[in-house]
Design a protein around this motif. Structure first.
Motif, PDB file in Angstrom:
ATOM      1  N   ARG A 216     -17.395   0.073   1.969  1.00  0.00           N
ATOM      2  CA  ARG A 216     -16.709   1.190   1.326  1.00  0.00           C
ATOM      3  C   ARG A 216     -15.324   1.402   1.931  1.00  0.00           C
ATOM      4  NH1 ARG A 216     -14.499   6.474   2.344  1.00  0.00           N
ATOM      5  NH2 ARG A 216     -14.625   7.602   0.387  1.00  0.00           N
ATOM      6  N   ASP A 217     -15.255   1.449   3.251  1.00  0.00           N
ATOM      7  CA  ASP A 217     -13.972   1.705   3.912  1.00  0.00           C
ATOM      8  C   ASP A 217     -12.984   0.556   3.703  1.00  0.00           C
ATOM      9  OD1 ASP A 217     -15.177   3.982   4.739  1.00  0.00           O
ATOM     10  OD2 ASP A 217     -15.410   3.376   6.841  1.00  0.00           O
ATOM     11  N   ASP A 218     -13.478  -0.677   3.763  1.00  0.00           N
ATOM     12  CA  ASP A 218     -12.583  -1.821   3.539  1.00  0.00           C
ATOM     13  C   ASP A 218     -12.019  -1.805   2.120  1.00  0.00           C
ATOM     14  OD1 ASP A 218     -12.895  -2.717   6.099  1.00  0.00           O
ATOM     15  OD2 ASP A 218     -14.204  -4.413   5.618  1.00  0.00           O
ATOM     16  N   LEU A 219     -12.877  -1.493   1.148  1.00  0.00           N
ATOM     17  CA  LEU A 219     -12.414  -1.456  -0.239  1.00  0.00           C
ATOM     18  C   LEU A 219     -11.408  -0.332  -0.445  1.00  0.00           C
ATOM     19  CD1 LEU A 219     -15.695  -2.152  -2.263  1.00  0.00           C
ATOM     20  CD2 LEU A 219     -13.665  -3.606  -2.148  1.00  0.00           C
ATOM     21  N   VAL A 220     -11.659   0.827   0.153  1.00  0.00           N
ATOM     22  CA  VAL A 220     -10.712   1.943   0.028  1.00  0.00           C
ATOM     23  C   VAL A 220      -9.357   1.534   0.605  1.00  0.00           C
ATOM     24  CG1 VAL A 220     -10.144   4.255   0.878  1.00  0.00           C
ATOM     25  CG2 VAL A 220     -12.422   3.800  -0.058  1.00  0.00           C
ATOM     26  N   THR A 221      -9.364   0.859   1.743  1.00  0.00           N
ATOM     27  CA  THR A 221      -8.110   0.414   2.359  1.00  0.00           C
ATOM     28  C   THR A 221      -7.350  -0.553   1.449  1.00  0.00           C
ATOM     29  OG1 THR A 221      -9.081   0.674   4.543  1.00  0.00           O
ATOM     30  CG2 THR A 221      -7.129  -0.728   4.393  1.00  0.00           C
ATOM     31  N   LEU A 222      -8.085  -1.493   0.848  1.00  0.00           N
ATOM     32  CA  LEU A 222      -7.435  -2.461  -0.037  1.00  0.00           C
ATOM     33  C   LEU A 222      -6.870  -1.785  -1.286  1.00  0.00           C
ATOM     34  CD1 LEU A 222     -10.014  -5.381   0.306  1.00  0.00           C
ATOM     35  CD2 LEU A 222      -7.623  -5.419   1.064  1.00  0.00           C
ATOM     36  N   LEU A 223      -7.623  -0.862  -1.866  1.00  0.00           N
ATOM     37  CA  LEU A 223      -7.138  -0.181  -3.073  1.00  0.00           C
ATOM     38  C   LEU A 223      -6.011   0.788  -2.754  1.00  0.00           C
ATOM     39  CD1 LEU A 223      -9.521  -1.501  -4.563  1.00  0.00           C
ATOM     40  CD2 LEU A 223      -9.714   0.629  -5.859  1.00  0.00           C
ATOM     41  N   GLU A 224      -6.070   1.393  -1.573  1.00  0.00           N
ATOM     42  CA  GLU A 224      -4.982   2.292  -1.172  1.00  0.00           C
ATOM     43  C   GLU A 224      -3.678   1.501  -1.036  1.00  0.00           C
ATOM     44  OE1 GLU A 224      -4.510   5.327  -1.123  1.00  0.00           O
ATOM     45  OE2 GLU A 224      -2.798   5.657   0.208  1.00  0.00           O
ATOM     46  N   SER A 225      -3.792   0.279  -0.535  1.00  0.00           N
ATOM     47  CA  SER A 225      -2.616  -0.569  -0.396  1.00  0.00           C
ATOM     48  C   SER A 225      -2.039  -0.919  -1.774  1.00  0.00           C
ATOM     49  CB  SER A 225      -3.027  -1.816   0.388  1.00  0.00           C
ATOM     50  OG  SER A 225      -2.236  -2.898   0.051  1.00  0.00           O
ATOM     51  N   LEU A 226      -2.933  -1.148  -2.725  1.00  0.00           N
ATOM     52  CA  LEU A 226      -2.511  -1.432  -4.097  1.00  0.00           C
ATOM     53  C   LEU A 226      -1.816  -0.209  -4.707  1.00  0.00           C
ATOM     54  CD1 LEU A 226      -2.805  -3.716  -6.154  1.00  0.00           C
ATOM     55  CD2 LEU A 226      -5.053  -2.839  -6.745  1.00  0.00           C
ATOM     56  N   ARG A 227      -2.358   0.976  -4.417  1.00  0.00           N
ATOM     57  CA  ARG A 227      -1.753   2.220  -4.913  1.00  0.00           C
ATOM     58  C   ARG A 227      -0.349   2.391  -4.342  1.00  0.00           C
ATOM     59  NH1 ARG A 227      -1.216   7.930  -3.921  1.00  0.00           N
ATOM     60  NH2 ARG A 227      -1.625   7.576  -1.710  1.00  0.00           N
ATOM     61  N   ARG A 228      -0.205   2.129  -3.042  1.00  0.00           N
ATOM     62  CA  ARG A 228       1.109   2.270  -2.412  1.00  0.00           C
ATOM     63  C   ARG A 228       2.108   1.262  -2.956  1.00  0.00           C
ATOM     64  NH1 ARG A 228       1.237   5.510   2.279  1.00  0.00           N
ATOM     65  NH2 ARG A 228      -0.832   6.359   2.643  1.00  0.00           N
ATOM     66  N   ARG A 229       1.616   0.065  -3.236  1.00  0.00           N
ATOM     67  CA  ARG A 229       2.511  -0.938  -3.799  1.00  0.00           C
ATOM     68  C   ARG A 229       2.956  -0.498  -5.190  1.00  0.00           C
ATOM     69  NH1 ARG A 229      -0.445  -5.113  -1.915  1.00  0.00           N
ATOM     70  NH2 ARG A 229      -1.323  -5.622  -3.935  1.00  0.00           N
ATOM     71  N   GLY A 230       2.035   0.126  -5.944  1.00  0.00           N
ATOM     72  CA  GLY A 230       2.396   0.643  -7.261  1.00  0.00           C
ATOM     73  C   GLY A 230       3.456   1.723  -7.164  1.00  0.00           C
ATOM     74  N   LEU A 231       3.287   2.642  -6.213  1.00  0.00           N
ATOM     75  CA  LEU A 231       4.274   3.713  -6.022  1.00  0.00           C
ATOM     76  C   LEU A 231       5.612   3.124  -5.578  1.00  0.00           C
ATOM     77  CD1 LEU A 231       2.099   6.436  -4.241  1.00  0.00           C
ATOM     78  CD2 LEU A 231       3.034   6.544  -6.568  1.00  0.00           C
ATOM     79  N   ALA A 232       5.557   2.139  -4.675  1.00  0.00           N
ATOM     80  CA  ALA A 232       6.789   1.526  -4.179  1.00  0.00           C
ATOM     81  C   ALA A 232       7.553   0.851  -5.319  1.00  0.00           C
ATOM     82  CB  ALA A 232       6.474   0.511  -3.079  1.00  0.00           C
ATOM     83  N   THR A 233       6.808   0.194  -6.212  1.00  0.00           N
ATOM     84  CA  THR A 233       7.462  -0.502  -7.322  1.00  0.00           C
ATOM     85  C   THR A 233       8.183   0.488  -8.226  1.00  0.00           C
ATOM     86  OG1 THR A 233       5.687  -2.106  -7.259  1.00  0.00           O
ATOM     87  CG2 THR A 233       7.088  -2.152  -9.194  1.00  0.00           C
ATOM     88  N   ARG A 234       7.567   1.683  -8.384  1.00  0.00           N
ATOM     89  CA  ARG A 234       8.213   2.679  -9.238  1.00  0.00           C
ATOM     90  C   ARG A 234       9.464   3.258  -8.607  1.00  0.00           C
ATOM     91  NH1 ARG A 234       2.989   5.954 -11.634  1.00  0.00           N
ATOM     92  NH2 ARG A 234       1.999   4.096 -12.465  1.00  0.00           N
ATOM     93  N   SER A 235       9.440   3.388  -7.276  1.00  0.00           N
ATOM     94  CA  SER A 235      10.575   4.061  -6.636  1.00  0.00           C
ATOM     95  C   SER A 235      11.640   3.075  -6.141  1.00  0.00           C
ATOM     96  CB  SER A 235      10.089   4.927  -5.467  1.00  0.00           C
ATOM     97  OG  SER A 235       9.498   4.105  -4.492  1.00  0.00           O
TER      98      SER A 235
END
Lengths: 178, 178
Positions: free
Chosen positions: A60-79
């Motif tokens: 659970r924790d590993d998956l959350v970390t991986l998806l959180e990284s994907l979320r941050r990359r998405g935010l970074a791409t927008r900004s």
């Protein structure tokens, strides 16, 4: 990076121009990169938020970390104008797009597969689940929001919500008394 | 449709040229469509496989039908040069892309939302689930395979597999004895 910031299109980026802008000789560039495509992909990697360390405390924790990284990359791409520009340009060059996939996207997907395999071995994941499908079930919802829908919401806590909901399922909890 | 088959780029498609190719006057075209964008989106809709009828026999079957339609659209896009070409061209025109989203994609998403709302009302879906998230959990994995990964597998039965796995969850079934 400066040339990309200035909006120079990928087609006009040459090793010669990069060397000139950096104030070095072409040989200096070729000592580290075999060509323009490799150099470009390293630039993209440097512009993206760094890939995360896995906590290793369980599926659970590993998956959350991986998806959180994907979320941050998405935010970074927008900004980030650079990232936005770079992805758009890569998509119009099948050769660079496939080099980016082989060098950056495929290893990320393989990391998710490793986490899922460990989870299945440890009994945290149903044994009958196809792991390629499981990968898409976790990553797909985040990717759709970050990549396909420019207005898709990427709120804090989304990684946790996706991971927990996919693990738990959407059916009402059956009463154990029945 | 003929002009798109011939590979004429969107930028060169004019109502005048469409009318000439169809052997009618421009007024005949304008009687049905307000302009080039509207006409184009109707052409895309006609080239895509038709949207499905929902069986209405419950949440699971309705969702499978919707995802199966998405899978077929993905397969059609891969095999149809017109659709492939049309999507690529739409993406390069923000105005037409957003008209396509408003006229075609948004209604499809709203249909999934209706199915999910009914499922929550009938107790087939957990009452605490955010329906926007649920939408992405079902649709995301199929969209990722059909849209983002040109080599993503779209085998028969994938719609059922996604729907059943997301409903059931990925955690091992807990023993009711414990």
């Amino acid at each position: 990076m400066k040339l990309l910031e200035d909006g120079v299109p990928l087609a006009e980026l040459s090793i010669e121009r990069v060397a000139r802008t950096a104030g070095v000789g072409k040989a200096t560039i070729y000592r580290r990169w075999n060509g323009k495509d490799e150099l470009f992909i390293d630039v993209v990697r440097a512009a993206e938020p760094p890939d995360p360390e896995l906590p290793g405390t369980g599926l659970r924790d590993d998956l959350v970390t991986l998806l959180e990284s994907l979320r941050r990359r998405g935010l970074a791409t927008r900004s980030s104008a650079i990232l936005h520009n770079v992805y758009a340009q890569m998509k119009s060059s099948p050769k660079i797009w496939s080099a980016y996939h082989a060098g950056v996207v495929a290893p990320r997907r393989e990391l998710v597969m490793q986490v899922l395999r460990r989870g299945q071995e440890s009994g945290e994941l149903r044994p009958d689940i196809d792991l390629e499908l499981a990968n898409d079930l976790f990553v797909g919802p985040m990717l759709v929001r970050s990549t396909l829908r420019p207005d898709g919401e990427l709120p804090e806590g989304l990684a946790e919500e996706i991971v927990d909901t996919v693990l738990e399922g959407l059916r009402p909890v059956r009463s154990t008394a029945s």
